[in-house]
Design a protein around this motif. Structure first.
Motif, mmCIF file in Angstrom:
data_model
loop_
_atom_site.group_PDB
_atom_site.id
_atom_site.type_symbol
_atom_site.label_atom_id
_atom_site.label_comp_id
_atom_site.label_asym_id
_atom_site.label_seq_id
_atom_site.Cartn_x
_atom_site.Cartn_y
_atom_site.Cartn_z
ATOM 1 N N UNK A 192 0.812 -1.224 0.000
ATOM 2 C CA UNK A 192 0.000 0.000 0.000
ATOM 3 C C UNK A 192 0.851 1.283 0.000
ATOM 4 N N UNK A 193 1.988 1.276 0.675
ATOM 5 C CA UNK A 193 2.901 2.437 0.706
ATOM 6 C C UNK A 193 2.142 3.728 1.035
ATOM 7 N N UNK A 194 1.511 3.733 2.183
ATOM 8 C CA UNK A 194 0.634 4.844 2.570
ATOM 9 C C UNK A 194 1.370 6.170 2.756
ATOM 10 N N UNK A 195 2.665 6.119 3.010
ATOM 11 C CA UNK A 195 3.403 7.379 3.172
ATOM 12 C C UNK A 195 3.409 8.208 1.885
ATOM 13 N N UNK A 196 3.039 7.589 0.785
ATOM 14 C CA UNK A 196 2.936 8.333 -0.483
ATOM 15 C C UNK A 196 1.889 9.440 -0.392
ATOM 16 N N UNK A 197 0.882 9.256 0.458
ATOM 17 C CA UNK A 197 -0.180 10.256 0.563
ATOM 18 C C UNK A 197 0.374 11.627 0.936
#
Length: 345
Positions: A192-197
């Protein structure tokens, strides 16, 4: 951004979108039950998908049109879209039911004719699906409506996102939100790599969120903890429903539990704060108490004052400087020491 008067962005409650998709199972009544269940579960909006098999692909049976791998392995694209599509004649009824329940209802159009149709229904916003992010003619058509746009970014490179945002902006879109998305069904949490948000918010100066195809609610709650301002999740009516999207959709009960968890995560984020809260137990702090009866004029010493719990007396940081000073009054054992009890002369 704002959708029909509802502010979406930092400082606002997370905007929760329930994706109907193919979970109607070919029944309008089931679609309406899902809308009602989504409202009960706490969703802010219900989202549809507006296409037909003919607007999505060709009815050609060769290897190009056979799905390879994943949830729909071996299926023929045209037949899958026939089974999954929401009939256009249902859209108005579904939208009316959502509005009766004071929910927003909008859709992902998949070609320009779908935009024209949705404009005839006066939808309040548009969703760009991940796979359509590269479709410039569709983006231009959507942008020309001047409506708010939510765009998923599954499979997209940074260059592709920048290009799509530029196309929308150049043709009339002034309110945009971007959703981090992994276009896998279901999507593994570790991908998901949520830090991309946070990076998307900084680069594009717009609200960001998550279109979540992972199982359960953990990833969505983590996204909110990282600042997601929108969450989109598929909803189904029953655990044993047999639709193309069943495997990665949530039941109303699970959806409701997710919304509760999102709201709790929002509340926990709070503000930057260092002072004591109303529920913290002052008795668990230490302070200065009188440990032996003291007469007026008697000197404070290690024998008659102590640093103990609870925290109703003077702070322990004053203990050393109090030693050798005198009592201004008689003080009983077990009394919290205060400034008024100290002889300043």
């Amino acid at each position: 951004m704002k959708i029909q008067g509802r502010l979406i962005g930092q400082g606002q409650p997370c905007y929760v979108i329930a994706e109907l998709s193919a979970n109607h199972g070919g029944s309008l009544e089931q679609a309406l039950r899902i809308v009602r269940a989504a409202k009960e579960a706490g969703a802010d909006a219900i989202k549809l998908q507006t296409y037909t098999a003919d607007t999505m692909t060709l009815n050609v049976d060769n290897d190009y049109f056979r799905i390879k791998g994943g949830l729909w392995d071996g299926e023929h694209l045209y037949q899958l879209f026939q089974r999954a599509s929401t009939p256009w004649e249902w859209h108005k009824t579904i939208k009316q039911e959502a509005e009766r329940l004071q929910m927003h209802c909008f859709s992902s159009p998949f070609d320009e004719t779908a935009v024209d149709f949705l404009e005839s229904l006066d939808v309040g916003a548009y969703k760009v699906a991940s796979f359509e992010l590269v479709d410039d003619p569709l983006l231009i058509k959507i942008a020309q409506t001047k409506k708010p746009v939510i765009m998923s970014t599954g499979m997209a490179t940074l260059d592709e996102i920048q290009h799509a945002v530029g196309v929308l902006s150049a043709h009339g879109t002034t309110e945009l939100a971007l959703l981090k998305c992994v276009s896998a069904y279901p999507a593994p949490a570790q991908e998901m790599h949520l830090r991309t948000m946070a990076d998307m918010r900084q680069r594009f100066k717009c609200p960001v969120g998550l279109s979540d195809h992972s199982l359960g609610s953990t990833v969505a709650v983590a996204a909110v903890a990282l600042g997601a301002e929108l969450i989109e999740k598929h909803i189904k009516l029953n655990q044993d429903d047999d639709t193309p999207d069943t495997a990665f959709s949530m039941t109303p009960e699970a959806f409701g539990e997710m919304v509760d968890a999102l709201r709790l995560a929002e509340a926990a984020l709070g503000q930057v704060r260092y002072q004591q809260t109303s529920n913290e137990l002052v008795m668990n702090r230490r302070s200065i108490f009188v440990s032996q009866d003291i007469k007026k004029g008697q000197v404070f010493s290690r024998d008659n004052i102590r640093v103990i719990r609870p925290g109703n007396g003077l702070s322990p940081k004053y203990y050393a400087q109090l030693l050798g000073t005198k009592a201004k009054q008689d003080i009983a054992r077990g009394t919290p020491l205060t400034e008024a009890m100290i002889d300043e002369g």
